[in-house]
Write a protein that holds these residues in place. Structure first.
Motif, short mmCIF file in Angstrom:
data_model
loop_
_atom_site.label_atom_id
_atom_site.label_comp_id
_atom_site.label_asym_id
_atom_site.label_seq_id
_atom_site.Cartn_x
_atom_site.Cartn_y
_atom_site.Cartn_z
N LEU A 27 2.45 67.74 27.89
CA LEU A 27 1.43 68.69 28.34
C LEU A 27 1.15 68.53 29.83
O LEU A 27 1.12 69.51 30.58
N LEU A 28 0.93 67.30 30.26
CA LEU A 28 0.61 67.07 31.66
C LEU A 28 1.78 67.44 32.56
O LEU A 28 1.59 68.03 33.63
N LYS A 29 2.97 67.10 32.14
CA LYS A 29 4.15 67.42 32.96
C LYS A 29 4.29 68.92 33.15
O LYS A 29 4.63 69.40 34.24
N SER A 30 3.99 69.68 32.11
CA SER A 30 4.15 71.14 32.18
C SER A 30 3.08 71.80 33.03
O SER A 30 3.26 72.93 33.49
N THR A 31 1.96 71.11 33.25
CA THR A 31 0.85 71.70 34.01
C THR A 31 0.70 71.09 35.39
O THR A 31 -0.18 71.50 36.15
N TRP A 32 1.53 70.12 35.73
CA TRP A 32 1.33 69.33 36.94
C TRP A 32 1.45 70.19 38.20
O TRP A 32 2.40 70.95 38.38
N VAL A 33 0.47 70.06 39.09
CA VAL A 33 0.45 70.74 40.39
C VAL A 33 0.78 69.72 41.46
O VAL A 33 0.11 68.68 41.57
#
Length: 284
Positions: A71-77
Motif C-alpha cells: 500500500l505504501l509503495k503504491s502511494t509513495w510521493v
C-alpha cells in the motif's frame, strides 16, 4: 439583500489566520504567484494518509499487516527529499509507523467515513471539509461519531492541540448534522509516537469555534470589499512576518517573508527522522 455565504474549508480559514498575504496569494491573485519547491514533509504526510485510505477501502478480511508495504509503495510521493538516502529512510520509518498503528486496530471495525467530506451552513459560512476518518462509537447517550485526524509531523501533541483545533471542531459540528448523531470527541492520532491526543467538546465549545470561523470569514470578506473599492491590496492583506515565513510556499515572492530565514524543503523530515525516540502507546 442578504450577503452571500462565505464558502470555506479549514485550510482556507487557516491561511488567512496565519497570514492574510498568503491567503491573497493562494486564493485571490490570478495568475497566482509562483510557489517554491515541494516540501518533503508534505510528501511524507500525503503518502501515509493515502495508504491509510487504501487500507480502509479494502474488505476487512484483506486488512492484513503483510499488505501494508504494498500500500505504501503504491502511494509513495518522492518530491522534496534531500537525496535518495533520506527518502529511503523516510519510507522505512513510515512503513514502521503504519505497521504499528494498523496492527493496533481491529480490522473488522468499519468507520462511518474515511476521507469523508462533511458540510454545513450557518448564517455566515458554507463550510465543507474532508475528515481523515470518522468513527462510529458508543457514548453515554448511545451511538456517536468521533473525528480522527492523522498526524505525521512534530511530536508533543497534547489535549490542548485537540481542543484548540478549529478544523477538528468544524468537522465535528458538520458531522453531527450529516450523520444525525452527537459528535463531540475529536482525536489527533500521531503515528510516529503512536499517541492519541483527544478532547471532548461541548455544544458551547463547538459554537465558540464556529463563531471564530465566522469572524475570520467576515474579516476576509471585508478585506476583499476593501480592495474592490480601490484599497491597496498589500494593506488590505498585510503580512504577518515570523518563523512560519521560512516554510511558506510564497516566501520568495513576498517582500516581508523573504527577509526571514529560509527552510530547506527536507528540513522538517530531517528533524523528524533524527529526533529522540518517543514511547509508543496504542490508540484508545
Amino acid at each position: 439583500m442578504p450577503e452571500r455565504l462565505f464558502v470555506c474549508t479549514p485550510s482556507k480559514l487557516a491561511a488567512f489566520t496565519d497570514c492574510p498575504r498568503r491567503y491573497r496569494y493562494t486564493y485571490l491573485d490570478r495568475p497566482a504567484p509562483p510557489k517554491g519547491p515541494p516540501w518533503a514533509h508534505n510528501s511524507l504526510g500525503a503518502s501515509v494518509h493515502t495508504a491509510l485510505r487504501g487500507w480502509f477501502s479494502r474488505p476487512a478480511e484483506q486488512r492484513r499487516p503483510e499488505g501494508v508495504a504494498a500500500l505504501l509503495k503504491s502511494t509513495w510521493v518522492r518530491e522534496g527529499y534531500r537525496d535518495d538516502e533520506q527518502e529511503r529512510t523516510a519510507y522505512q520509518q513510515a512503513l514502521q509507523w503504519l505497521e504499528a498503528y494498523l496492527g493496533s486496530l481491529d480490522p473488522t471495525v468499519e468507520p462511518l467515513g474515511v476521507e469523508r467530506v462533511v458540510a454545513v451552513k450557518t448564517s455566515v459560512l458554507a463550510f465543507n471539509g474532508r475528515a481523515d476518518r470518522i468513527d462510529a462509537r458508543s457514548g453515554p447517550d448511545g451511538a456517536e461519531a468521533v473525528i480522527v485526524d492523522y498526524k505525521t509531523g512534530r511530536a508533543g501533541l497534547t489535549t490542548d492541540d485537540a481542543r484548540g483545533s478549529q478544523a477538528l471542531a468544524l468537522y465535528a459540528y458538520a458531522a453531527q448534522r450529516v450523520f444525525r448523531r452527537p459528535c463531540r470527541r475529536v482525536e489527533l492520532h500521531h503515528l510516529p509516537t503512536g499517541t492519541v491526543s483527544a478532547f471532548e467538546h461541548t455544544a458551547e465549545s463547538l459554537d465558540r469555534q464556529v463563531a471564530r470561523a465566522e469572524a475570520t470569514a467576515r474579516d476576509i470578506s471585508a478585506a476583499q470589499r476593501s480592495t474592490a473599492d480601490g484599497a491597496d491590496p498589500d494593506e488590505a492583506f498585510p503580512t504577518a512576518p515570523g518563523t512560519l515565513c521560512g516554510w511558506c510556499d510564497f516566501r520568495r515572492v513576498c517582500p516581508a517573508g523573504s527577509q526571514q530565514p529560509e527552510q530547506q524543503p527536507w528540513a522538517a523530515v530531517e528533524r523528524l527522522l533524527n529526533g529522540p525516540p518517543q514511547p509508543r502507546t496504542p490508540p484508545q
